[in-house]
Design a protein around this motif. Structure first.
Motif, PDB file in Angstrom:
ATOM      1  N   ILE A  55       0.840  -1.206   0.000  1.00 48.72           N
ATOM      2  CA  ILE A  55       0.000   0.000   0.000  1.00 48.72           C
ATOM      3  C   ILE A  55       0.874   1.254   0.000  1.00 48.72           C
ATOM      4  N   TRP A  56       1.913   1.233   0.816  1.00 47.56           N
ATOM      5  CA  TRP A  56       2.826   2.379   0.935  1.00 47.56           C
ATOM      6  C   TRP A  56       3.345   2.804  -0.427  1.00 47.56           C
ATOM      7  N   PHE A  57       3.966   1.893  -1.143  1.00 45.06           N
ATOM      8  CA  PHE A  57       4.622   2.271  -2.399  1.00 45.06           C
ATOM      9  C   PHE A  57       3.637   2.456  -3.546  1.00 45.06           C
ATOM     10  N   ASN A  58       2.431   1.903  -3.419  1.00 40.38           N
ATOM     11  CA  ASN A  58       1.402   2.153  -4.429  1.00 40.38           C
ATOM     12  C   ASN A  58       0.786   3.533  -4.271  1.00 40.38           C
ATOM     13  N   ARG A  59       1.058   4.214  -3.163  1.00 35.76           N
ATOM     14  CA  ARG A  59       0.535   5.559  -2.914  1.00 35.76           C
ATOM     15  C   ARG A  59       1.571   6.636  -3.220  1.00 35.76           C
ATOM     16  N   VAL A  60       2.654   6.254  -3.874  1.00 36.34           N
ATOM     17  CA  VAL A  60       3.732   7.179  -4.207  1.00 36.34           C
ATOM     18  C   VAL A  60       3.850   7.267  -5.726  1.00 36.34           C
ATOM     19  N   GLY A  61       4.069   8.468  -6.245  1.00 35.45           N
ATOM     20  CA  GLY A  61       4.174   8.659  -7.682  1.00 35.45           C
ATOM     21  C   GLY A  61       5.533   8.267  -8.226  1.00 35.45           C
ATOM     22  N   LYS A  62       5.873   6.991  -8.095  1.00 32.56           N
ATOM     23  CA  LYS A  62       7.116   6.455  -8.643  1.00 32.56           C
ATOM     24  C   LYS A  62       6.800   5.267  -9.542  1.00 32.56           C
ATOM     25  N   GLU A  63       7.805   4.842 -10.304  1.00 32.15           N
ATOM     26  CA  GLU A  63       7.595   3.882 -11.388  1.00 32.15           C
ATOM     27  C   GLU A  63       7.470   2.427 -10.941  1.00 32.15           C
ATOM     28  N   ASP A  64       7.780   2.130  -9.698  1.00 27.71           N
ATOM     29  CA  ASP A  64       7.866   0.738  -9.256  1.00 27.71           C
ATOM     30  C   ASP A  64       6.524   0.005  -9.323  1.00 27.71           C
ATOM     31  N   THR A  65       5.428   0.705  -9.089  1.00 29.92           N
ATOM     32  CA  THR A  65       4.109   0.069  -9.129  1.00 29.92           C
ATOM     33  C   THR A  65       3.800  -0.482 -10.512  1.00 29.92           C
ATOM     34  N   LEU A  66       4.052   0.311 -11.544  1.00 32.08           N
ATOM     35  CA  LEU A  66       3.808  -0.152 -12.911  1.00 32.08           C
ATOM     36  C   LEU A  66       4.748  -1.293 -13.272  1.00 32.08           C
ATOM     37  N   LEU A  67       5.989  -1.198 -12.819  1.00 31.06           N
ATOM     38  CA  LEU A  67       6.953  -2.279 -13.048  1.00 31.06           C
ATOM     39  C   LEU A  67       6.396  -3.598 -12.534  1.00 31.06           C
ATOM     40  N   VAL A  68       5.887  -3.600 -11.309  1.00 27.40           N
ATOM     41  CA  VAL A  68       5.395  -4.843 -10.691  1.00 27.40           C
ATOM     42  C   VAL A  68       4.143  -5.347 -11.403  1.00 27.40           C
ATOM     43  N   PHE A  69       3.234  -4.452 -11.742  1.00 24.24           N
ATOM     44  CA  PHE A  69       2.015  -4.889 -12.428  1.00 24.24           C
ATOM     45  C   PHE A  69       2.336  -5.578 -13.744  1.00 24.24           C
ATOM     46  N   PHE A  70       3.160  -4.945 -14.557  1.00 19.88           N
ATOM     47  CA  PHE A  70       3.477  -5.534 -15.861  1.00 19.88           C
ATOM     48  C   PHE A  70       4.401  -6.743 -15.724  1.00 19.88           C
TER      49      PHE A  70
END
Length: 561
Positions: A160-175
């Motif tokens: 939840i923490w890192f999904n609430r930050v405007g950084k690229e890691d969330t998209l990296l993990v999803f894809f």
């Protein structure tokens, strides 16, 4: 080529898939798996969007806003060290928010702030990650582990923490997880259905291309290829790809990368990137970790922050029940090979955990947000541990002469409370600032272990607003977050205040001292450390933004009253 037929003892791949014959509580849940996934998705989304604008913009997020403004002018080379995918989604989110505010939001008191708009794409994709994570885990480790893993992700404090930050890691993990799942489906597609097989490989290639276009971490693709190499040839689900399929796969990967990151092929971008890689654009160096300042540059590999950096993260930033489940799962996946398909799942987790943790422990540049690509594997291992604990508890309860069905239900309720509900309660109790959580093993010392990542410029908005309301015209403000300062001074109509960077060589507290200084524990560098110490000892503190008893930002008055 090495095949499983060459091995005397394989990872149980010579066995055919075995269906679970137990028709208990998990069987009943599996009959409603679509509903369960939708509920889990809704919980994940709610946790990620709740008060999404509570924290001020961080420097990286402010720079994305300025990059989007440059995009609107046709300049796609700004902020080129970060891929375009995140910024393109932020562009769409910001414009959608503006349209909503003009049409409904402003008049109804439901306006969407820039902070929320810039973070919304990650909140959405972070929640959607539940789907590929569930599907992929189910293929490797079965429904039980997949169900628990998706719940851990949905309610996981660190996810939840890192999904609430405007950084690229969330998209990296999803894809990444989408690519892993689709590639696995392609491997299982029979040669007799060539059309489906080719289509799946093309989709997998496109997903991998989007993964790399989201964040320049191509090694995660390499780790997945390594996994299939170690598995070895299997005529059922790991056949060698033909030359045509190989070509289509990599062509789709390249096309997806180019389509969503065209700025990479502009000469100005490469000139900018060269300056960035050679650190010519860096005005500061250092990362404060457990009250000690370390160089944190990739060029210092294998130096930089200590090798145990990410292990400390696991120990102090994850709720203890999840840590316990992870340790149980870790023992399980290394002690047992399991029967097919668990054999592959266990092997996958061994490879991903080992080749994530140990190489990253040596890399000179370390940040906690990188751990988001570790969390799916950590949650998968924890889910394995929870299933092991459930089985052990079933055996204990049965000794009390309870029937098997009652024992299973009682054990399921117990492990759900301990390993899922209690950590979820911890996560929700720490909203909207999950970044500030430190468990009892870490002494609950907020801002002590990883102040840069924990605070991430938290409180800057409030401190800058104080300066904007009290500073005389033409005042000078020194900080380490010029982008954030510029954005909020613009919001508060104080463009007359001049911004300076403390870590620049020409900064001085003598002849040309600024009127105000904004100090942040998360922004201590080798270049400014001496000045920060001097300021704290010799000038009055005018305002502080504190969270959990720790000061994230402090405003000092340097000039005359």
């Amino acid at each position: 080529m090495r095949t499983v037929d060459d091995l005397e003892v394989s990872y149980a791949q010579l066995e055919y898939p075995q269906l679970e014959t137990e028709r208990g509580i998990f069987h009943k849940l599996e009959q409603h798996k679509l509903l369960i996934v939708l509920i889990t998705l809704a919980i994940a989304f709610a946790a990620r969007v709740y008060r999404l604008d509570a924290a001020s913009l961080a420097e990286d997020e402010a720079n994305k806003l300025f990059a989007i403004r440059a995009y609107e002018q046709g300049d796609f080379t700004v902020n080129a060290e970060h891929p375009m995918v995140m910024k393109m989604l932020c562009y769409a989110s910001l414009h959608t928010a503006a349209a909503w505010n003009n049409a409904v939001g402003d008049g109804a008191g439901l306006s969407i702030t820039s902070e929320a708009a810039i973070r919304f794409p990650n909140a959405l994709f972070g929640a959607l990650t539940v789907i590929p994570l569930f599907l992929f885990t189910k293929v490797l480790l079965g429904f039980r582990v997949a169900l628990i893993t998706s719940m851990l992700w949905a309610t996981g404090l660190d996810a939840i923490w890192f999904n609430r930050v405007g950084k690229e890691d969330t998209l990296l993990v999803f894809f990444m997880l989408t690519a892993f799942y689709v590639y696995n489906r392609a491997k299982q597609a029979p040669d007799s259905d060539a059309t489906r097989q080719h289509r799946l490989y093309i989709l997998a290639g496109a997903a991998f291309g989007l993964m790399i276009a989201s964040k320049f971490f191509p090694h995660l693709f390499g780790l997945y290829v390594l996994f299939y190499h170690v598995v070895g040839y299997d005529s059922r689900n790991n056949r060698a790809k033909s030359g045509v399929i190989e070509m289509k796969f990599f062509a789709a990967m390249l096309l997806a990368f180019v389509a969503f990151n065209p700025a990479m092929f502009v000469p100005q971008t490469w000139r900018y990137l060269w300056k960035y890689v050679t650190e010519n654009l860096m005005t500061h160096h250092g990362y404060l970790f457990m009250d000690e300042l370390f160089i944190n540059d990739i060029s210092r590999t294998p130096g930089g922050a200590p090798w145990y950096y990410y292990f400390v993260f696991i120990w102090v930033k994850i709720p203890p029940p999840v840590i316990a489940a992870f340790l149980i799962g870790l023992i399980e996946i290394f002690r047992h090979r399991g029967r097919y398909p668990k054999s592959r799942g266990y092997l996958f987790l061994r490879i991903m955990l080992v080749f994530w943790l140990f190489p990253m422990a040596l890399v000179g540049g370390k940040f906690l947000r990188y751990t988001l690509s570790l969390m799916p594997f950590l949650y998968m291992a924890a889910a394995v541990g929870i299933v092991v604990a459930w089985r052990a508890l079933v055996s204990l309860i049965r000794r009390a002469s309870l029937d098997l069905q009652t024992a299973r239900i009682a054990a399921a309720v117990a492990v759900a409370i301990v390993f899922i509900i209690l950590p979820a309660r911890t996560a929700f109790a720490n909203l909207p600032y999950p970044n500030l959580y430190v468990n009892a093993l870490g002494g609950r010392r907020t801002g002590y272990f990883f102040p840069h990542d924990e605070f991430y410029d938290l409180g800057a908005r409030e401190s800058i607003r104080y300066i904007a309301e009290n500073a005389p015209r033409g005042a000078r403000l020194a900080s380490e977050i010029p982008g954030v300062v510029e954005y909020y001074l613009e919001r508060y109509n104080r463009r007359d205040i001049k911004s300076e960077i403390m870590s620049k060589p020409d900064f001085s507290l003598n002849e040309s001292a600024p009127d105000y200084v904004l100090l942040q524990r998360g922004r201590v560098y080798f270049e400014n450390q001496q000045n920060l110490d001097f300021i704290e000892k010799n000038f009055p503190l005018e305002q502080a933004s504190t969270f959990n008893g720790a000061a994230a930002t402090e405003v000092y008055r340097i000039g005359s009253q």
